[in-house]
Motif scaffolding. Sequence first.
Motif, short mmCIF file in Angstrom:
data_model
loop_
_atom_site.label_atom_id
_atom_site.label_comp_id
_atom_site.label_asym_id
_atom_site.label_seq_id
_atom_site.Cartn_x
_atom_site.Cartn_y
_atom_site.Cartn_z
N VAL A 123 5.72 -6.00 -0.09
CA VAL A 123 6.91 -6.38 -0.86
C VAL A 123 6.73 -5.69 -2.20
N SER A 124 7.73 -4.94 -2.61
CA SER A 124 7.59 -4.15 -3.82
C SER A 124 8.78 -4.32 -4.75
N VAL A 125 8.49 -4.42 -6.03
CA VAL A 125 9.53 -4.33 -7.06
C VAL A 125 9.05 -3.21 -7.96
N CYS A 126 9.63 -2.05 -7.80
CA CYS A 126 9.01 -0.85 -8.39
C CYS A 126 10.04 0.06 -9.04
N ASP A 127 9.51 1.07 -9.69
CA ASP A 127 10.37 2.11 -10.25
C ASP A 127 11.00 2.89 -9.08
N PRO A 128 12.32 3.06 -9.10
CA PRO A 128 12.98 3.69 -7.95
C PRO A 128 12.67 5.17 -7.75
N ALA B 219 11.92 -3.39 -2.42
CA ALA B 219 11.75 -2.84 -1.07
C ALA B 219 10.72 -3.66 -0.32
N LEU B 220 10.92 -3.78 0.99
CA LEU B 220 9.92 -4.49 1.78
C LEU B 220 9.81 -3.92 3.18
N ALA B 221 8.64 -4.10 3.77
CA ALA B 221 8.39 -3.75 5.17
C ALA B 221 7.76 -4.98 5.80
N VAL B 222 8.27 -5.31 6.97
CA VAL B 222 7.87 -6.57 7.60
C VAL B 222 7.68 -6.34 9.09
N TRP B 223 6.64 -6.95 9.63
CA TRP B 223 6.44 -6.94 11.09
C TRP B 223 7.12 -8.15 11.69
N VAL B 224 8.04 -7.93 12.60
CA VAL B 224 8.63 -9.03 13.37
C VAL B 224 8.14 -8.80 14.80
N GLY B 225 7.18 -9.62 15.23
CA GLY B 225 6.49 -9.31 16.50
C GLY B 225 5.79 -7.97 16.33
N THR B 226 6.07 -7.04 17.25
CA THR B 226 5.42 -5.72 17.15
C THR B 226 6.34 -4.67 16.53
N THR B 227 7.46 -5.13 15.97
CA THR B 227 8.43 -4.19 15.39
C THR B 227 8.34 -4.22 13.87
N ARG B 228 8.17 -3.04 13.29
CA ARG B 228 8.09 -2.95 11.83
C ARG B 228 9.47 -2.57 11.29
N SER C 292 15.53 -12.40 7.61
CA SER C 292 14.84 -12.77 6.36
C SER C 292 14.70 -11.57 5.43
N LEU C 293 14.73 -10.35 5.98
CA LEU C 293 14.63 -9.18 5.08
C LEU C 293 15.84 -9.11 4.16
N SER C 294 17.03 -9.05 4.75
CA SER C 294 18.23 -8.90 3.91
C SER C 294 18.47 -10.17 3.08
N ARG C 295 18.13 -11.33 3.65
CA ARG C 295 18.33 -12.57 2.87
C ARG C 295 17.42 -12.61 1.65
N SER C 296 16.19 -12.16 1.83
CA SER C 296 15.27 -12.18 0.69
C SER C 296 15.71 -11.18 -0.38
N LEU C 297 16.31 -10.08 0.04
CA LEU C 297 16.82 -9.11 -0.94
C LEU C 297 18.02 -9.69 -1.70
N SER C 298 18.87 -10.43 -0.97
CA SER C 298 20.01 -11.08 -1.66
C SER C 298 19.49 -12.08 -2.68
N ALA C 299 18.44 -12.82 -2.30
CA ALA C 299 17.86 -13.80 -3.24
C ALA C 299 17.29 -13.09 -4.46
N LEU D 251 3.98 2.28 -1.11
CA LEU D 251 4.85 1.57 -0.16
C LEU D 251 4.56 1.97 1.30
N CYS D 252 5.53 2.61 1.98
CA CYS D 252 5.34 2.93 3.40
C CYS D 252 4.16 3.89 3.62
N GLY D 253 3.84 4.69 2.60
CA GLY D 253 2.74 5.66 2.74
C GLY D 253 1.39 5.00 2.90
N LYS D 254 1.26 3.75 2.41
CA LYS D 254 -0.03 3.05 2.52
C LYS D 254 -0.33 2.66 3.95
N SER D 255 0.66 2.08 4.63
CA SER D 255 0.37 1.64 6.00
C SER D 255 0.67 2.72 7.02
N ARG D 256 1.39 3.79 6.62
CA ARG D 256 1.68 4.88 7.55
C ARG D 256 1.27 6.20 6.87
#
Length: 278
Positions: free
Chosen positions: A238-243, A259-268, A198-205, A113-118
């Motif tokens: 975007v991950s659906v993984c073992d917690p 879990a998800l990480a998304v870039w909105v402009g230059t903000t992750r 879209s982050l929280s909405r996609s999680l609700s979906a 997850l976050c360890g891959k890009s950071r």
Amino acid sequence: MRTIQTVKEMKAWSAQARRPLGLVPTMGCLHEGHMSLVRKCRSACRSSAVSVFVNPAQFGPSEDLNGYPRTLESDRKKLEDAGVDVLFLPGPGEIYPPGYKTYVNVEDITSRLCGKSRPQFFRGVATVVLKLFNIARPDLAFFGEKDWQQLETLRTMARDLDLDVTIESLPIVREADGLAMSSRNVYLSPEQRESALSLSRSLSAAREMFRQGERSAEKIRARIREIVEKQSARIDYVSVCDPRTFVEQEKIGEKALVALAVWVGTTRLIDNCLIERT
Ligand code: AMP
């Protein structure tokens, strides 16, 4: 509230503080997510300390260390009003003096997850949190589930290194429209803030798909990607993984971390939720 800036003074305060002593580590720019941890710390402990330290070790070379929002005076006021005993406010040289060489590496779970890009992120977090634990000597420390992988990393570190601290976690605090509170939300323009929903909405979906019986992790990941990409936000993962292990699931069993990480402009931005059979 006392403000302490040195390791020596913090150790001296901790040595005579009433127990249990609670610590809330933060990078400042405090919002209600942080304050929920602070309130819990106050109610569970007889002494409370909050650290505000923008930790250089957890930022990559191209990340926002220098631009990270700093709002010290309003942070101080919030902590004072909440009845915190000590604000620990060390400078970078106090935590990483010249010649500093030692880092903590929690293996395996930090490579996903976050360890891959950071790649430097969890090493920096584990190192600074272990140092804060050694300096403040808390009985309890409070962290948010907003940073689920960070929480698991720190629990693993505490277990593996036999630390005498109990790690407590609290749920994600959200804005009224669902956006997970984050210090980085201040970077967002009004249009970007809209996309960020879209982050929280996609999680609700995702939660709703699971509730209606969907068990294919890939179908849930695909739906999340679709919702986020419609808002022209760029997906990091975007991950659906073992917690606990963060290994991607195929067919969801009892529960999964979405879990998800998304870039909105230059903000992750990151967000997550646990889905489980009730
Ligand atoms: P930070 O200042 O971003 O390093 O966060 C400090 C602590 O606050 C971490 O334990 C975070 O998980 C927690 N935190 C940040 N945002 C939230 C939120 N929206 N809800 C709950 N906890 C949060």
